[in-house]
Design an enzyme around this catalytic site. Structure first.
Site, PDB file in Angstrom:
ATOM      1  N   GLY A 149     -35.027  16.560 -22.336  1.00  0.00           N
ATOM      2  CA  GLY A 149     -35.175  17.892 -21.768  1.00  0.00           C
ATOM      3  C   GLY A 149     -34.802  17.896 -20.300  1.00  0.00           C
ATOM      4  O   GLY A 149     -34.707  16.841 -19.649  1.00  0.00           O
ATOM      5  N   CYS A 150     -34.609  19.085 -19.747  1.00  0.00           N
ATOM      6  CA  CYS A 150     -34.171  19.187 -18.355  1.00  0.00           C
ATOM      7  C   CYS A 150     -35.261  18.720 -17.383  1.00  0.00           C
ATOM      8  O   CYS A 150     -35.011  17.875 -16.517  1.00  0.00           O
ATOM      9  CB  CYS A 150     -33.723  20.614 -18.052  1.00  0.00           C
ATOM     10  SG  CYS A 150     -34.893  21.906 -18.525  1.00  0.00           S
TER      11      CYS A 150
END
Length: 346
Positions: A149-150
């Site tokens: 994920g970011c």
């Protein structure tokens, strides 16, 4: 030349994949798959892609994909890839999932945080977490990649060296995350409406963000003990970019210069992590459009704390760029191939 399919063709992740793959010599986009828009041309929605991809988007056909493509990027919302990836287990197709479906090792934890049925345990066990700075050798031999994920990308890259070298107390970590509105995807909501985001900073998903267990899972693996963090996310009025500013209590007497030197040595062989010199701190603009993660560090001797600022472009290193970085490693190409662009500034 490897033939590529992108599933989930109309989202920002897919659009960024198309942009970056346009300069990749070893991958060719063969198909773009869209459940809701198949038969239509992508340039109808994104005119800037005219002449870059002009074929109609297609409906999902597993058998054709097995025959006609080598790599599939899943640029889909959570809950989609977990049902499709297992159907390729009997083929040679490489699968790279940009959603959160394969990131958590526990089905129960996934179902608690994502409120969806989890992927089969065998699929989770075979998926390699695609953070190259942590799992490069495993990625080289992987067939299924779970792209990070970011927020976890930014947070983990900022914290891993300090945890591994036991500089900080692993139970004192506070993560303050801020992201642009593109992280929420292209679908308009009250949360991302212009009049709600302009000139506004908004905390959201307090204590309930789905990236919390992902961050904790991989920090715990490094520390070899269970870690829980305080993680708060904020939506800020810009299109792209993400910053995690992290705070932790020091376990050793160290100076800023010493920690920076440690980080620079730790990431010396990793082309996309840049550690700033003392007194310099990164901004989101300085990585915009690139696959870089820039890190700045300050040791506060007065409070016995360390402050770490880690910035990425949420759509590139936080999603599509890192996915291509993983594809490069899986296929024996240079890790930075097709990702050597200079950040867009100003």
């Amino acid at each position: 030349m490897k033939e590529v399919a992108i599933i989930g063709g109309t989202g920002y992740g897919a659009i960024e994949l198309i942009r970056l793959l346009g300069s990749h010599e070893y991958m060719h986009i063969n198909k773009i798959i869209s459940h809701s828009r198949y038969g239509e041309r992508l340039a109808m929605f994104y005119p800037h892609l005219t002449e870059f991809y002009d074929d109609p988007m297609e409906e999902l056909d597993i058998d054709r994909l097995k025959e006609e493509v080598d790599i599939i990027f899943f640029a889909t919302p959570a809950g989609v890839a977990k049902d499709i990836v297992p159907k390729f287990c009997d083929s040679s197709v490489q699968c790279i999932d940009l959603s959160g479906d394969l990131r958590l090792q526990s089905r129960k934890v996934y179902e608690t945080w994502y409120e969806k049925e989890a992927a089969p345990q065998a699929t989770l066990d075979n998926a390699i977490y695609g953070l190259p700075e942590m799992y490069k050798e495993k990625i080289r031999n992987a067939k299924v990649i779970s792209n990070p994920g970011c927020f976890p990308t930014s947070a983990l890259l900022g914290l891993i060296p300090a945890i591994e070298h036991q500089i900080i107390s692993p139970h004192s970590i506070i993560i303050d995350g801020k992201t642009g509105v593109s992280g929420a995807g292209g679908k308009a909501t009250t949360m991302t409406h212009y009049s709600e985001t302009n000139e506004n900073v908004k905390p959201y998903k307090i204590g309930a963000h789905q990236h919390i267990p992902e961050i904790e899972q991989y920090l715990s693996a490094i520390a070899t003990e269970e870690i829980k963090t305080t993680f708060t996310t904020h939506l800020i009025p810009m299109t792209r970019g993400l910053i995690c500013t992290m705070y932790a209590t020091l376990e050793k007497r160290v100076t800023t210069k010493e920690v920076i030197h440690l980080y620079q040595s730790y990431y010396e062989a990793h082309p996309f992590v840049r550690v700033r010199e003392e007194g310099s701190f990164p901004t989101t603009k300085e990585v915009c459009g690139s696959n870089f993660c820039d890190i700045g560090i300050h040791v506060n001797e007065r409070t016995n704390q360390i402050i770490i600022a880690s910035v990425i472009d949420n759509l590139v290193k936080g999603a599509s760029g890192q996915a291509i970085q993983n594809a490069n490693l899986m296929n024996g190409w240079d890790e930075d191939h097709g990702l050597q662009n200079i950040p867009i500034y100003p």
